[in-house]
Design a protein around this motif. Structure first.
Motif, PDB file in Angstrom:
ATOM      1  N   ASP A 134      42.635 179.558 -57.350  1.00  0.00           N
ATOM      2  CA  ASP A 134      42.937 178.882 -56.224  1.00  0.00           C
ATOM      3  C   ASP A 134      42.468 177.375 -55.921  1.00  0.00           C
ATOM      4  O   ASP A 134      41.355 177.138 -56.618  1.00  0.00           O
ATOM      5  CB  ASP A 134      42.396 179.778 -54.885  1.00  0.00           C
ATOM      6  CG  ASP A 134      43.315 180.971 -54.639  1.00  0.00           C
ATOM      7  OD1 ASP A 134      44.335 181.089 -55.362  1.00  0.00           O
ATOM      8  OD2 ASP A 134      42.933 181.460 -53.649  1.00  0.00           O
ATOM      9  N   SER A 135      43.373 176.534 -55.252  1.00  0.00           N
ATOM     10  CA  SER A 135      42.765 175.257 -55.119  1.00  0.00           C
ATOM     11  C   SER A 135      42.722 174.827 -53.664  1.00  0.00           C
ATOM     12  O   SER A 135      42.226 173.950 -53.334  1.00  0.00           O
ATOM     13  CB  SER A 135      43.713 174.181 -55.772  1.00  0.00           C
ATOM     14  OG  SER A 135      45.107 174.546 -55.240  1.00  0.00           O
ATOM     15  N   GLN A 136      43.186 175.803 -52.909  1.00  0.00           N
ATOM     16  CA  GLN A 136      43.470 175.551 -51.490  1.00  0.00           C
ATOM     17  C   GLN A 136      42.238 176.519 -50.593  1.00  0.00           C
ATOM     18  O   GLN A 136      41.633 177.513 -51.383  1.00  0.00           O
ATOM     19  CB  GLN A 136      44.707 176.024 -50.945  1.00  0.00           C
ATOM     20  CG  GLN A 136      45.947 175.077 -51.467  1.00  0.00           C
ATOM     21  CD  GLN A 136      45.672 173.606 -51.072  1.00  0.00           C
ATOM     22  OE1 GLN A 136      45.181 172.876 -50.110  1.00  0.00           O
ATOM     23  NE2 GLN A 136      45.809 172.692 -52.205  1.00  0.00           N
ATOM     24  N   PRO A 137      41.749 176.185 -49.606  1.00  0.00           N
ATOM     25  CA  PRO A 137      40.917 176.954 -48.618  1.00  0.00           C
ATOM     26  C   PRO A 137      41.325 178.553 -48.511  1.00  0.00           C
ATOM     27  O   PRO A 137      42.490 178.565 -48.542  1.00  0.00           O
ATOM     28  CB  PRO A 137      40.478 176.402 -47.466  1.00  0.00           C
ATOM     29  CG  PRO A 137      40.853 174.840 -47.627  1.00  0.00           C
ATOM     30  CD  PRO A 137      42.317 174.921 -48.718  1.00  0.00           C
ATOM     31  N   THR A 183      42.161 181.863 -46.381  1.00  0.00           N
ATOM     32  CA  THR A 183      42.713 181.889 -45.328  1.00  0.00           C
ATOM     33  C   THR A 183      42.605 183.531 -44.859  1.00  0.00           C
ATOM     34  O   THR A 183      42.795 184.261 -45.761  1.00  0.00           O
ATOM     35  CB  THR A 183      44.116 181.483 -44.996  1.00  0.00           C
ATOM     36  OG1 THR A 183      44.904 182.166 -45.882  1.00  0.00           O
ATOM     37  CG2 THR A 183      44.031 179.896 -44.977  1.00  0.00           C
ATOM     38  N   ASN A 215      46.925 179.598 -55.121  1.00  0.00           N
ATOM     39  CA  ASN A 215      47.720 179.124 -54.110  1.00  0.00           C
ATOM     40  C   ASN A 215      47.888 177.629 -53.742  1.00  0.00           C
ATOM     41  O   ASN A 215      47.692 177.012 -54.563  1.00  0.00           O
ATOM     42  CB  ASN A 215      46.726 179.566 -52.516  1.00  0.00           C
ATOM     43  CG  ASN A 215      45.506 178.912 -52.417  1.00  0.00           C
ATOM     44  OD1 ASN A 215      45.029 177.955 -53.386  1.00  0.00           O
ATOM     45  ND2 ASN A 215      44.227 179.303 -51.672  1.00  0.00           N
TER      46      ASN A 215
END
Length: 337
Positions: free
Chosen positions: A233-236, A238, A337
């Motif tokens: 993953d590179s996005q926070p 959720t 993501n």
């Protein structure tokens, strides 16, 4: 059915390797055969579902037959029986084969989400929740080394080497899953802190067939939060909110079977309504879909009152199409993501 078959294969391979380690030099491939049998026997507790109700069968699953006590009691019995009709008459050797075959089975199961009652009759399940019930990275290399072992004579040094390598690699992978669990747990914990989410408990586990994509259940006051994290993953992270809906069973919450189901789920359950029927969802095993609106939990039970006024639970069936859809979604999500 596929999951159960693959789970059985994994235990057969482990049992065969353990049997080889104990008696391979003395009886050759027979040690693998009897090790495989020993590695399968603890799972015969699933037959209980044919003779009892759903709740009792769930309580019995990975209970006595997966305990240290079972291994201690039944290893000498099986060892004596086999030594009576086999040409190799060493009672101690056969007993050790069955003991380690019985014991390594629940030790492996202890790394899964369901866990195992190693210390039966104590009502406590050892569950590290670091590996899915089947994981190709655990099983396939193990099979390769087991096949290489079978192809060598029992006196060959390479035979012993291949079997040891299979056991070492598989065990090392299990240790790696614990490290990955700690890493991903920290990721979820930090994400909750950064998003200022108040919670009382986090429950994490790997998604099916891998240890790259991890799932988290988060217990908050009014709902459960579900989150996923891939090592790519590179996005926070959720989180999706799921209502507990515990008030929907207020009238039957103190019923003995309902209390037992709540205990089995360790409190990680929600109640859903579909076509005016109530369903008990065990959140520990996730959903059959990554769709945020999905309600098809892996372990979901219809709540019913029978003609005698007794509470009953019946597991909802899952089809092959559901599993195939989930695997496609997981493959896409694993990549990040």
């Amino acid at each position: 059915m596929f999951v159960k078959n693959m789970d059985s294969l994994t235990q057969i391979v482990l049992g065969a390797a353990v049997g080889e380690a104990v008696l391979g030099k003395k009886i050759g491939n027979k040690a693998m055969l009897y090790g495989a049998i020993a590695g399968t026997i603890p799972d015969l507790d699933v037959l209980a579902s044919n003779f009892t109700d759903t709740v009792t069968a769930l309580e019995m699953h990975r209970g006595f037959t997966h305990s240290i006590l079972f291994s201690i009691i039944f290893a000498p019995i099986f060892g004596w029986l086999v030594s009576k009709y086999q040409s190799y008459k060493d009672f101690k050797g056969w007993t050790l084969l069955f003991f380690w075959g019985f014991l390594t089975h629940p030790l492996l199961d202890a790394f899964t989400t369901w866990g195992t009652q190693l210390f039966w009759p104590l009502d406590y399940r050892v569950a590290f929740k670091s590996i899915f019930v089947i994981d190709p990275l655990y099983t396939l290399p193990f099979i390769v080394f087991l096949l290489l072992t079978m192809c060598k004579k029992r006196s060959s040094k390479k035979r012993s080497f291949y079997n040891k390598m299979g056991l070492i690699l598989s065990t090392s992978y299990l240790m790696l899953t614990l490290i990955l669990k700690w890493v991903t747990y920290t990721k979820f914990e930090n994400a909750l802190k950064e998003q200022h989410i108040a919670y009382s408990e986090i429950d994490t586990r790997p998604s099916p067939m891998n240890t790259v994509l991890w799932n988290a259940n988060v217990n908050t006051k009014d709902s459960f939060l579900l989150g996923t994290y891939s090592l790519f993953d590179s996005q926070p992270i959720t989180f999706e909110s799921r209502p507990k809906n515990h008030e929907l069973i207020e009238a039957i919450k103190e019923n003995d079977k309902m209390q037992r189901m709540i205990h089995i789920s360790k409190g990680w359950y929600s109640i859903s309504v579909r076509e005016n029927e109530l369903f008990f969802n065990d959140l520990r095993f996730g959903l059959m879909s990554l769709d945020s609106e999905a309600e098809d939990f892996v372990f979901q039970y219809k709540i019913q009152i029978n003609n005698n006024g007794l509470l009953q639970f019946s597991e909802t069936k899952k089809g092959r199409d559901d599993a195939q859809k989930l695997m496609k979604e997981l493959w896409t999500r694993i990549k990040g993501n």
